[in-house]
Design a protein around this motif. Structure first.
Motif, PDB file in Angstrom:
ATOM      1  N   SER A  98       1.172  -5.064   0.737  1.00 55.38           N
ATOM      2  CA  SER A  98      -0.259  -4.869   0.504  1.00 55.38           C
ATOM      3  C   SER A  98      -0.980  -4.705   1.829  1.00 55.38           C
ATOM      4  O   SER A  98      -0.613  -5.321   2.826  1.00 55.38           O
ATOM      5  CB  SER A  98      -0.849  -6.062  -0.248  1.00 55.38           C
ATOM      6  N   GLU A 150      -7.165   0.771   0.249  1.00 59.84           N
ATOM      7  CA  GLU A 150      -6.360  -0.436   0.060  1.00 59.84           C
ATOM      8  C   GLU A 150      -5.131  -0.106  -0.758  1.00 59.84           C
ATOM      9  O   GLU A 150      -5.178   0.713  -1.669  1.00 59.84           O
ATOM     10  CB  GLU A 150      -7.183  -1.508  -0.670  1.00 59.84           C
ATOM     11  N   LYS A 200      -2.407  -2.420  -2.848  1.00 58.55           N
ATOM     12  CA  LYS A 200      -2.185  -3.802  -3.253  1.00 58.55           C
ATOM     13  C   LYS A 200      -0.977  -3.844  -4.169  1.00 58.55           C
ATOM     14  O   LYS A 200      -0.948  -3.152  -5.191  1.00 58.55           O
ATOM     15  CB  LYS A 200      -3.427  -4.309  -3.978  1.00 58.55           C
TER      16      LYS A 200
END
Length: 663
Positions: free
Chosen positions: A2, A134, A136
């Protein structure tokens, strides 16, 4: 694995052979744009390992100036598994947006180490930019959610002018019927989703909350907590929606339930991509509200009694007829309508589709040529209420128009109705042609292949091979991402390039080659698609054409290369396959055939290994005459040893006992 890209790339590395990714610490994202000249940028994660099912959530944005471009910028996500020469494309997006979007991808549990590879392709846009905010990776399934994070696990509300799902909790007093606490944290700080009737304007207003689409087959138990406060009738329903837009109701509230969180559990089966839709319908503004929290999934069915149900395996409903009829059967009152036969390699009569020298089914053979015969081949029982895609190959040999000599019926078990879903329309060409049919029936059913003939003159030979069944519609299957390491030449030359282009090179072609008595009549993939071949009339005796793969990743352990080749024509030359390792000058010969082999497409199998990066080379040499068109199709690279072994890697000529059908 992540990363929020705040002040570092968390061990993600970009490939220096391509465009650079730029880290914007102040904006917490990493991006690539067209200010640099180049085709693409590649970002790969550190080596990851996860024995459990996990979910990759990617928050990204693609921005372009032009709305429509023939070749738009796109973002691709690949899985690079240990021991594989090819990356598997899991997801691809090219739609520009004004703000960030979220993609959720299920990663099935595996014992192999892997990397996640992001590839930004710049396309032909004059100015385009791709940003990743991002990545994740969390254990669990993508359809699970506790609504505690701002991306809401990729769930979306389908906007409606009057009633919508909102995020509740987090100590915000913003609605008349807000709950004192959520279910996850059981506190006023926790979050949940809710929909309220206070803004309802019309009769039967509907609010929908839509889950991310499943990206891997899953079946088991879907559970969630809900609260329902009802002053007037509310209908709270959960649906599955597949990619063709079919809704299937899987759960509905029975009665007005308590003012506390109640647990709902429902058996859930998603063999192909589906969305889960939570729908609330109100009848008036004084209806009340519904709240939802803690959606979870377990790969075991909810009640243990139904836990005995094994998910239907479509592979068991197909057959290549190499060993026997698999789960197909004939009823004997018709007499033996279909015979399992095999043809030795020869230059007059085509062999089967699976390998070119194996078994297939033939209707109306010498046993059954009396007029008015009918041959029925029954498949195994298929469960109801599932979308199926049936594919098979057929070939027709014979006299005139053959319409109706082969038909496919669906036979529903509970009543005697047979529905015809397909029948052959074309004239005999003697080419293995692929047919595909999508169907969905509410009750269990069987597929029946029927061949019949009214009189001897109407009856040619009808051949059938390689029947396969998959879940989901055929159109949905065509939209699925391609198999890594597979090349059918339908769109382009895939991983292959020519050493030099020109008249004496490999050509991508469909249909028969221009010269008579040489070359294939159609391709191997569908019978009407593309293959690669050398045109002997443009070349001189002994001239060579090379088809070279790009550099493939070396791995430890054996690899298996499968392909189909066509060498028909009295003057046929040589076809060879070589392995060239990075840093070596020499090419290692892996396989060779010399001279005319068969009028059929034949399967070639090669097992090889290379721990360094390598290339595979197909070399065709023109033979003594223009009847020397050599072709290849359906190249497939697979990790691991070949499941079958070819006896001869280097051979010439074909056997003498030609043109006999063996029963």
């Amino acid at each position: 694995g992540s990363c929020a890209f705040e002040d570092s790339a968390c061990g993600y590395e970009w490939d220096y052979a391509h465009l650079p990714w730029v880290l914007h610490g102040e904006g917490h994202y990493i991006s690539v744009d067209t200010s640099y000249k180049g085709e693409k940028a590649v970002l790969s994660s550190p080596e990851l390992y996860s024995e459990e099912w996990s979910c990759v959530r990617l928050i990204y944005q693609i921005a372009t100036t032009s709305e429509t471009s023939p070749d738009p910028a796109r973002l691709n996500l690949y899985l690079r598994q240990e021991g594989e020469s090819f990356d598997r494309l899991l997801w691809s997006a090219r739609k520009p947006s004004d703000s960030w979007l979220i993609a959720s991808l299920d990663l099935t549990n595996s014992t192999k180490k892997y990397k996640i590879v992001l590839e930004g392709e710049m396309g032909q846009d004059r100015s385009a930019s791709i940003a990743v905010f991002e990545i994740k990776i969390t254990p669990g399934y993508c359809i699970e959610c506790d609504f505690e994070e701002n991306h809401l696990c990729g769930f979306v509300n389908r906007w409606n002018p009057n009633v919508n799902w909102f995020v509740g909790g987090g100590n915000i007093r913003n609605s008349q019927s807000i709950l004192p606490k959520d279910h996850t944290l059981s506190s006023e700080l926790g979050h949940y989703m809710y929909v309220d009737s206070v803004y309802v304007k019309h009769f039967q207003e509907v609010a929908q909350l839509i889950s991310p689409k499943t990206t891997a087959p899953m079946s088991g138990c879907l559970s969630f907590y809900y609260q329902l406060k009802q002053e007037n009738s509310i209908v709270f329903t959960v649906y599955l929606r597949d990619m063709s837009g079919f809704y299937e109701e899987i759960w509905k509230t029975e009665s007005a339930l308590s003012a506390d969180w109640a647990l709902a559990e429902v058996d859930f089966n998603a063999p192909y991509p589906m969305e889960v839709i939570f729908e609330v319908a109100f009848n008036s503004a004084k209806g009340g509200y519904v709240a939802l929290d803690d959606i979870a999934f377990s790969p075991v069915y909810c009640s243990n009694q139904s836990g005995m149900r094994t998910p239907f395996n479509p592979a068991e409903a197909g057959c290549n007829f190499e060993e026997d009829l698999c789960s197909f059967y004939q009823d004997n009152k018709d007499g033996p309508g279909w015979s399992r036969v095999k043809v030795k390699r020869n230059v007059y009569r085509a062999g089967d589709h699976t390998t070119g020298f194996g078994y297939y089914l033939l209707a109306n053979t010498k046993f059954t040529s009396q007029p008015g015969y009918i041959g029925r081949l029954y498949g195994p029982t298929l469960p109801g209420n599932l979308q199926f895609c049936l594919r098979f190959y057929y070939a027709l040999y014979g006299f005139f128009k053959m319409s109706g000599t082969l038909a496919v019926y669906i036979f529903e078990e509970n009543h005697v109705v047979q529905e015809k879903i397909w029948s052959v329309l074309d004239s005999p060409k003697g080419v293995w042609t692929q047919a595909e049919i999508s169907f969905k029936k509410p009750m269990p059913c069987k597929v029946v292949f029927v061949s019949w003939c009214k009189s001897f003159w109407d009856c040619g030979l009808v051949a059938l091979d390689d029947v396969s069944l998959s879940l989901g519609s055929c159109q949905a299957a065509d939209l699925l991402l391609p198999n890594p390491g597979e090349c059918t030449f339908e769109k382009d030359e895939c991983v292959f390039t020519q050493k030099k282009r020109g008249r004496g090179s490999w050509h991508r072609w469909r249909g028969p080659t221009p010269t008579f008595y040489t070359g294939p009549k159609g391709d191997h993939t569908t019978g009407v698609g593309y293959y690669m071949y050398i045109e002997a009339s443009n070349m001189v005796y002994g001239q060579r054409a090379y088809l070279v793969s790009r550099s493939l990743r070396g791995t430890s352990g054996k690899q298996c290369l499968t392909f189909f080749y066509h060498m028909y024509g009295a003057g046929t030359g040589l076809l060879s396959v070589y392995l060239k390792k990075e840093g070596d000058d020499e090419e290692i010969p892996l396989w060779r055939r010399t001279g005319e082999q068969s009028i059929s497409w034949l399967r070639g199998l090669i097992e090889y290994e290379s721990d360094r990066n390598y290339q595979i080379i197909f070399e065709a040499i023109r033979g003594v005459s223009i009847r020397s068109d050599t072709a290849i199709d359906d190249v497939l690279f697979q990790a691991g040893p070949c499941l079958e072994v070819e006896e001869i890697q280097f051979s010439s000529g074909y056997p003498d006992n030609l043109n006999e059908i063996e029963y």
